[in-house]
Structures are given as C-alpha cells and as structure tokens.
Design a protein around this motif. Structure first.
Motif, PDB file in Angstrom:
ATOM      1  N   GLY A 127       0.886  -1.433   0.059  1.00  0.00           N
ATOM      2  CA  GLY A 127      -0.063  -0.139   0.042  1.00  0.00           C
ATOM      3  C   GLY A 127       0.773   1.487  -0.189  1.00  0.00           C
ATOM      4  N   LEU A 128       1.953   1.174   0.120  1.00  0.00           N
ATOM      5  CA  LEU A 128       3.179   2.595   0.050  1.00  0.00           C
ATOM      6  C   LEU A 128       2.866   2.864  -1.622  1.00  0.00           C
ATOM      7  CD1 LEU A 128       5.126   3.960   1.590  1.00  0.00           C
ATOM      8  CD2 LEU A 128       6.847   2.940   0.812  1.00  0.00           C
ATOM      9  N   PRO A 129       2.625   4.612  -1.782  1.00  0.00           N
ATOM     10  CA  PRO A 129       3.307   4.438  -2.994  1.00  0.00           C
ATOM     11  C   PRO A 129       4.244   5.009  -4.054  1.00  0.00           C
ATOM     12  CG  PRO A 129       1.490   6.245  -1.906  1.00  0.00           C
ATOM     13  CD  PRO A 129       2.263   5.485  -2.048  1.00  0.00           C
ATOM     14  N   ALA A 130       4.910   4.681  -4.970  1.00  0.00           N
ATOM     15  CA  ALA A 130       5.851   3.932  -5.608  1.00  0.00           C
ATOM     16  C   ALA A 130       6.688   5.471  -5.223  1.00  0.00           C
ATOM     17  CB  ALA A 130       6.207   4.115  -7.015  1.00  0.00           C
ATOM     18  N   MET A 131       6.200   6.709  -5.160  1.00  0.00           N
ATOM     19  CA  MET A 131       6.944   8.206  -4.881  1.00  0.00           C
ATOM     20  C   MET A 131       7.321   7.911  -2.528  1.00  0.00           C
ATOM     21  SD  MET A 131       7.989  11.225  -5.126  1.00  0.00           S
ATOM     22  CE  MET A 131       7.071  11.338  -6.648  1.00  0.00           C
ATOM     23  N   GLY A 132       6.428   7.087  -2.103  1.00  0.00           N
ATOM     24  CA  GLY A 132       6.729   7.002  -1.048  1.00  0.00           C
ATOM     25  C   GLY A 132       8.497   5.994  -1.237  1.00  0.00           C
ATOM     26  N   ALA A 133       8.143   4.927  -1.717  1.00  0.00           N
ATOM     27  CA  ALA A 133       8.995   4.027  -1.601  1.00  0.00           C
ATOM     28  C   ALA A 133      10.143   5.134  -1.966  1.00  0.00           C
ATOM     29  CB  ALA A 133       9.210   3.073  -2.574  1.00  0.00           C
ATOM     30  N   ALA A 134       9.988   5.872  -3.501  1.00  0.00           N
ATOM     31  CA  ALA A 134      11.447   6.414  -3.439  1.00  0.00           C
ATOM     32  C   ALA A 134      12.376   8.128  -2.468  1.00  0.00           C
ATOM     33  CB  ALA A 134      10.841   7.395  -4.871  1.00  0.00           C
ATOM     34  N   VAL A 135      10.880   8.288  -2.204  1.00  0.00           N
ATOM     35  CA  VAL A 135      11.275   9.023  -0.497  1.00  0.00           C
ATOM     36  C   VAL A 135      12.141   8.663   0.119  1.00  0.00           C
ATOM     37  CG1 VAL A 135      10.642  10.679   0.515  1.00  0.00           C
ATOM     38  CG2 VAL A 135       9.429  10.637  -1.416  1.00  0.00           C
ATOM     39  N   ALA A 136      11.546   7.376   0.302  1.00  0.00           N
ATOM     40  CA  ALA A 136      11.951   6.970   1.902  1.00  0.00           C
ATOM     41  C   ALA A 136      13.470   6.148   1.938  1.00  0.00           C
ATOM     42  CB  ALA A 136      11.527   5.879   2.067  1.00  0.00           C
ATOM     43  N   MET A 137      14.024   5.459  -0.443  1.00  0.00           N
ATOM     44  CA  MET A 137      15.397   5.315  -0.453  1.00  0.00           C
ATOM     45  C   MET A 137      15.903   6.457  -0.482  1.00  0.00           C
ATOM     46  SD  MET A 137      13.722   2.431  -3.726  1.00  0.00           S
ATOM     47  CE  MET A 137      15.514   2.503  -4.287  1.00  0.00           C
ATOM     48  N   ASN A 138      15.283   7.627  -1.288  1.00  0.00           N
ATOM     49  CA  ASN A 138      16.425   8.821  -1.655  1.00  0.00           C
ATOM     50  C   ASN A 138      17.009   9.043   0.222  1.00  0.00           C
ATOM     51  OD1 ASN A 138      16.070  12.041  -3.340  1.00  0.00           O
ATOM     52  ND2 ASN A 138      17.393  10.457  -3.893  1.00  0.00           N
ATOM     53  N   LEU A 139      16.320   9.555   0.748  1.00  0.00           N
ATOM     54  CA  LEU A 139      16.403  10.453   1.937  1.00  0.00           C
ATOM     55  C   LEU A 139      17.293   9.468   2.952  1.00  0.00           C
ATOM     56  CD1 LEU A 139      13.512  11.983   2.946  1.00  0.00           C
ATOM     57  CD2 LEU A 139      15.284  12.910   1.946  1.00  0.00           C
ATOM     58  N   PHE A 140      16.547   8.268   2.791  1.00  0.00           N
ATOM     59  CA  PHE A 140      18.086   7.004   3.691  1.00  0.00           C
ATOM     60  C   PHE A 140      18.913   6.972   3.602  1.00  0.00           C
ATOM     61  CE2 PHE A 140      14.180   6.712   6.200  1.00  0.00           C
ATOM     62  CZ  PHE A 140      14.252   6.437   7.381  1.00  0.00           C
ATOM     63  N   GLY A 141      19.192   6.450   2.215  1.00  0.00           N
ATOM     64  CA  GLY A 141      20.651   6.105   1.261  1.00  0.00           C
ATOM     65  C   GLY A 141      21.516   7.369   0.928  1.00  0.00           C
ATOM     66  N   HIS A 142      21.069   8.162  -0.089  1.00  0.00           N
ATOM     67  CA  HIS A 142      21.620   9.252  -0.766  1.00  0.00           C
ATOM     68  C   HIS A 142      22.267  10.953  -0.212  1.00  0.00           C
ATOM     69  CE1 HIS A 142      20.917   6.646  -4.532  1.00  0.00           C
ATOM     70  NE2 HIS A 142      21.506   7.406  -4.782  1.00  0.00           N
TER      71      HIS A 142
ATOM     72  N   ALA B 273       8.667  14.064   5.626  1.00  0.00           N
ATOM     73  CA  ALA B 273       8.255  13.563   4.246  1.00  0.00           C
ATOM     74  C   ALA B 273       7.524  12.591   5.079  1.00  0.00           C
ATOM     75  CB  ALA B 273       9.766  12.740   4.124  1.00  0.00           C
ATOM     76  N   TYR B 274       7.717  12.091   5.612  1.00  0.00           N
ATOM     77  CA  TYR B 274       6.510  10.426   6.222  1.00  0.00           C
ATOM     78  C   TYR B 274       5.398  11.623   6.887  1.00  0.00           C
ATOM     79  CZ  TYR B 274       4.144   6.876   8.692  1.00  0.00           C
ATOM     80  OH  TYR B 274       3.317   6.254   9.488  1.00  0.00           O
ATOM     81  N   ILE B 275       4.846  12.609   7.204  1.00  0.00           N
ATOM     82  CA  ILE B 275       3.586  13.414   7.556  1.00  0.00           C
ATOM     83  C   ILE B 275       3.184  13.790   6.200  1.00  0.00           C
ATOM     84  CG2 ILE B 275       3.215  15.086   8.329  1.00  0.00           C
ATOM     85  CD1 ILE B 275       4.794  15.252  10.483  1.00  0.00           C
ATOM     86  N   MET B 276       4.155  14.404   5.234  1.00  0.00           N
ATOM     87  CA  MET B 276       3.622  14.776   4.078  1.00  0.00           C
ATOM     88  C   MET B 276       3.261  13.788   3.133  1.00  0.00           C
ATOM     89  SD  MET B 276       6.757  17.672   2.987  1.00  0.00           S
ATOM     90  CE  MET B 276       6.416  17.917   1.459  1.00  0.00           C
ATOM     91  N   LEU B 277       4.034  12.685   2.732  1.00  0.00           N
ATOM     92  CA  LEU B 277       3.252  11.525   2.131  1.00  0.00           C
ATOM     93  C   LEU B 277       2.168  11.051   2.940  1.00  0.00           C
ATOM     94  CD1 LEU B 277       4.273   9.026   0.285  1.00  0.00           C
ATOM     95  CD2 LEU B 277       4.855   8.080   2.103  1.00  0.00           C
ATOM     96  N   LYS B 278       1.506  10.961   3.919  1.00  0.00           N
ATOM     97  CA  LYS B 278       0.660  11.070   5.024  1.00  0.00           C
ATOM     98  C   LYS B 278      -0.495  10.962   4.433  1.00  0.00           C
ATOM     99  CE  LYS B 278      -0.027   7.739   7.990  1.00  0.00           C
ATOM    100  NZ  LYS B 278      -0.342   6.785   7.248  1.00  0.00           N
ATOM    101  N   ARG B 279      -0.196  12.139   4.026  1.00  0.00           N
ATOM    102  CA  ARG B 279      -1.493  13.891   4.251  1.00  0.00           C
ATOM    103  C   ARG B 279      -1.920  12.814   2.824  1.00  0.00           C
ATOM    104  NH1 ARG B 279       0.584  19.019   7.123  1.00  0.00           N
ATOM    105  NH2 ARG B 279       0.325  18.359   9.019  1.00  0.00           N
TER     106      ARG B 279
ATOM    107  N   MET C 161      -1.334  10.657   0.517  1.00  0.00           N
ATOM    108  CA  MET C 161      -2.128   9.520   0.242  1.00  0.00           C
ATOM    109  C   MET C 161      -3.423   9.188   0.597  1.00  0.00           C
ATOM    110  SD  MET C 161       0.849   6.380   2.271  1.00  0.00           S
ATOM    111  CE  MET C 161      -0.122   5.063   2.082  1.00  0.00           C
ATOM    112  N   ALA C 162      -3.801  10.178   2.084  1.00  0.00           N
ATOM    113  CA  ALA C 162      -5.404  10.078   1.881  1.00  0.00           C
ATOM    114  C   ALA C 162      -6.312  11.235   1.383  1.00  0.00           C
ATOM    115  CB  ALA C 162      -5.530  10.679   3.403  1.00  0.00           C
ATOM    116  N   ARG C 163      -5.345  11.758   0.541  1.00  0.00           N
ATOM    117  CA  ARG C 163      -6.397  12.826  -0.440  1.00  0.00           C
ATOM    118  C   ARG C 163      -5.558  12.266  -2.033  1.00  0.00           C
ATOM    119  NH1 ARG C 163      -2.327  16.577   1.308  1.00  0.00           N
ATOM    120  NH2 ARG C 163      -1.299  16.328  -0.572  1.00  0.00           N
ATOM    121  N   ASN C 164      -5.442  11.450  -2.195  1.00  0.00           N
ATOM    122  CA  ASN C 164      -5.362  10.554  -3.610  1.00  0.00           C
ATOM    123  C   ASN C 164      -5.696   8.999  -3.391  1.00  0.00           C
ATOM    124  OD1 ASN C 164      -5.485   9.671  -5.873  1.00  0.00           O
ATOM    125  ND2 ASN C 164      -3.368  10.370  -6.960  1.00  0.00           N
TER     126      ASN C 164
END
Length: 460
Positions: free
Chosen positions: A142-157, A205-211, A213-216
């Motif tokens: 249930g995680l959007p692809a954008m959420g996965a990209a944000v997580a990979m990006n912030l934690f990795g790069h 980023a997590y808070i923004m992502l949750k919002r 997801m709720a909108r779309n």
C-alpha cells in the motif's frame, strides 16, 4: 599576527569564485581547477614549466590522500556485483521485504534497509538492490511508488552517504581538507548533526506522504494493479545461501572489531577492503570454479571502473583546494615558503570583519549547497573542509563540527535529494518523475538544513 595577502592569494580566490559559479550552473569544475593550479603555480614559482608541474603535483598529492578510499569502494562494488549475480543479495533482503505488511511499516523498513545497505555497499548498488527486491513488496503493502522513492532517497543518498560511517569515504575527504590526520573528529562531530538532519527530514517527509495518501487513495490502487513481475527470477544454489550468510556476518564482525579495537581511518578502511576482496575471491571460486580465476578479474575491473569514475573529478578538485591548506600547499608547490591560501584569507577576514559562529555556519552551509548543485555528492567536500580550516584559523570554534555541517549540506544536495539531475537512479527504478521526487523532498530537506545549522551553531 598580520597576514600579507599577495597577488597569488587573490588569483587563488578568483579561481575559487569561478569554480563556485561553474558548479552553480551545473557544470563540472575540472577545467577551472586545472587552470587555477597552472596559473597559481606559475605565479608562485615564476616559471611556466613549474606551473605545469604544479598541476601534476596536485593530482599526485590528492590521489595519495584519496587512494585508500578509492580502493575500498571499488572492492565493495565488485563484491556487490558478485552478490547480485549469485542471488545472495536477494536472500539477504528477502526477510525485510516480508516485514512490509502495511504502508507505514513499508516506508520505514525500506528506508532503514536502504540506510544499512548504503553504509556497507554505497547508495548506487543499494538502489538497484532495494529497488528490485523491496519496492514491489512495498507497493503491494500500500505504499505509493513516490513514498518508496522518498524513503530510498532520504535514507540512502541523504543520511547514509552524508555520514558514510562504515566505508568513511566522505568524512575522509572532508577531514583531509580540514587538516585532520584521520576522519574520526569529523565522524564524531557529525553524529548529532546527522541525527537532527535525519529525524527532521524523514519524519517531515513521512507526514507529508501520509497526507498525500489520504488525499489520493486511487493512485495507490492504480499502482498496485499496474505492478508486474518486477522481482527477477533468481537461480539460487548453495553458494547463494553461503554468501548470503557469510557477507553480513563478516562485515558485522568488522564493525565489532572497529569498535573493540578502536580502528579508525586507514586501519578501518584496510579491514573493510580486505574483507571485501577475500569474500570476492572465495565466492568467485565457489561459484565459477576454475573459470573463477578469470571471472574475478571482470569483477575487480568493474569495481575499479566505478571507483575511478566517482573519484576522478574529485582528485582534481581536491588537488586545487588543497592549495588552501598550508602543509599540502607546500608539497604541491614544492616550496617551504608556500602558505595555505584559504587559511591566510581566514586570518585576514577575522582582522577586517568581526566573525561569529552564526556567520561561519551559514557560510559553510551555503557553500555545501551551492557547490553541490553540480549533482556530485563528493565535489563539495574538499571545499567545505578547507572552509572549516579557514575559519578555524580566524576564530575560536569547533572545526570538526563546521566541517561536518558543510559535508551534510554538500552531500544532501549533490548526492541527490533535492536536484532532479541527481535523482535519476532512484526515480528510474521506482518509476517516478525525478522532478516530482525533487519537489517532494525539497521542503523536508530545507527544514532539515535549518534545524541542523541551529544545532551546529550551538555545538561550535
């Protein structure tokens, strides 16, 4: 102590300005750095031939400073290729993928998996590994692809590359330019800053992502329906399972040995590099038997091609900015009369303008961000280290903290979290638009910069 600024000082400062402007326009600064070395060497030695020699001397000095890190990164990339070919990487990551039962757990699981993998194997190999194995599982959870990209990006790069606590590539470059014998002071000083930057950016980023997801919610359903077999079929054998167990255990023992025996700098690098090459040799022989004698050459060649590709411009840039450091400038210019140009400017500036910690922290942050705009995470490091050494000569402050702040700013910008041209690998493997990903990351990263700068000022 009065500092006399010569024509060579102003010429060096001119080329520093050119380098910054060139990077701000997203161009590689290699040519200005070469021109700077040639012209400064020519002026100082009063000989064109000596100026030409200065260019080469600078590359040798910088290469000697960085060679250990180049080797260990190259060997670890070679090992990661073997793990990918044998399917051992899939076996290592499969348990984490099974943990992702809902989007919340998926976001943090994919983030911490990216963090740990990037610390040991660098973000580039980690992106391919996490993207192929864990992103499909995260989308199914249930995680959007954008959420996965944000997580990979912030934690990795972001977090992993800007701290680089295991391989120690980033702090080594910064520490050398700042005048430290080993990266330990920069690593220690970066911990509270990295924690601040990491918490602020990822939570925001997590808070923004949750919002979002709720909108779309329809977008998530669409992505799940469009998800095809991203997971590659792996041919697994006993070598795959053996390497999947041996590799993490061996590197965990390395970390334990670093902690127990206080191995830092070159000693830690040697331990990691030797472990990587030993596992590579053993794994190649077990997988390919007699053909392994030739196959290991392919892996090593591929690893060093990656390492040289990353560090080739950094060596030239570092060679130029090492003119700002006294001892290194003497070696590059081949004269004991040479002084560190940036150090002298720092002293002169302190005599002309009242300096304070707030001002120098903002300068370090801004320098890292501006120079990082070229999309190379390591290009800013020689300069931010030299800036820290400059202001350390001018006012009383914690040089390691100032250097760590500049390192975080430079890597988070250039390493690829807020500029689209640095986000292409993560965007490609997750199937999102790099411009949209940069826009999603922008506010959390800027908020993180502000909070981290405040903490740095308090600690300096």
């Amino acid at each position: 102590m009065t500092v006399e600024l010569t024509t060579a000082h102003w010429l060096f400062l001119f080329w520093v300005g050119v380098v910054i402007v060139v990077m701000a326009f997203r161009k590689d600064p290699v040519i200005p750095c070469i021109a700077g070395l040639l012209s400064v060497g020519w002026l100082v030695k009063n000989s064109f031939i000596s100026g030409v020699s200065t260019v080469f001397n600078a590359l040798i000095v910088a290469g000697n400073e960085f060679w250990g890190i180049i080797v260990v990164i190259s060997l670890i990339v070679a090992l990661s290729k073997l793990l990918s070919d044998t399917g051992a990487d899939y076996l290592v990551m499969r348990p984490a993928a099974r943990l992702m039962i809902n989007p919340d757990i998926a976001f943090w699981t994919i983030g911490f998996a990216m963090l740990l993998t990037s610390w040991f194997f660098w973000p580039s190999p980690a992106t391919a590994l996490i993207g192929a194995i864990m992103v499909p599982a995260a989308i199914r959870a249930g995680l959007p692809a954008m959420g996965a990209a944000v997580a990979m990006n912030l934690f990795g790069h972001g977090i992993a590359l800007s701290t680089d606590y295991v391989i120690q590539g980033a702090p080594t470059i910064t520490a050398k330019a700042a005048g430290f014998a080993d990266p330990s002071p920069v690593i220690a000083a970066s911990i509270p800053l990295a924690v601040t930057m990491g918490l602020v950016t990822t939570v925001t980023a997590y808070i923004m992502l949750k919002r979002s997801m709720a909108r779309n919610p329809v977008q998530i359903i669409t992505e799940q329906a469009a998800l095809t077999a991203r997971e590659v079929e792996r041919e697994l054998d006993w070598v795959s399972y053996f390497l999947a167990i041996l590799t993490p255990v061996a590197f965990a023992l390395d970390v334990a040995a670093m902690w127990a025996f206080q191995l830092r700098g070159g000693d830690a690098t040697a331990l990691l590099g030797a472990t990587a090459v030993l596992i590579l040799a053993l794994g190649t022989l077990l997988k390919y038997r007699w053909a392994g004698f030739e196959k290991i050459t392919d892996y090593v060649r591929e690893g060093f091609m990656f390492g040289i590709k990353i560090f080739a411009p950094v060596i030239i840039i570092g060679g130029f900015f090492f003119l700002g450091k006294g001892e290194l400038a003497k070696t590059i210019l081949d004269t004991q009369a040479a002084t560190g140009f940036l150090e002298d400017f720092g002293l002169a500036l302190s005599q002309a303008v009242p300096l304070n910690k707030v001002f120098v922290a903002i300068v370090s942050l801004t320098t890292g961000i501006v120079v990082g705009l070229d999309g190379s995470g390591f290009s800013p490091l020689p300069l931010v280290g030299a800036v820290a050494a400059t202001f350390d000569k001018a006012i009383q402050l914690d040089k390691a903290t100032l250097a760590a702040l500049g390192q975080i700013a430079g890597v988070w910008t250039g390493g690829g979290t807020i500029i689209p041209w640095g986000l292409i690998p993560v965007a490609a493997i997750t199937g999102v638009n790099p411009i949209d990903l940069a826009r999603q990351n922008f506010f959390p990263v800027i908020l993180g910069f502000i909070a981290t700068t405040i903490v740095a000022i308090l600690l300096m």
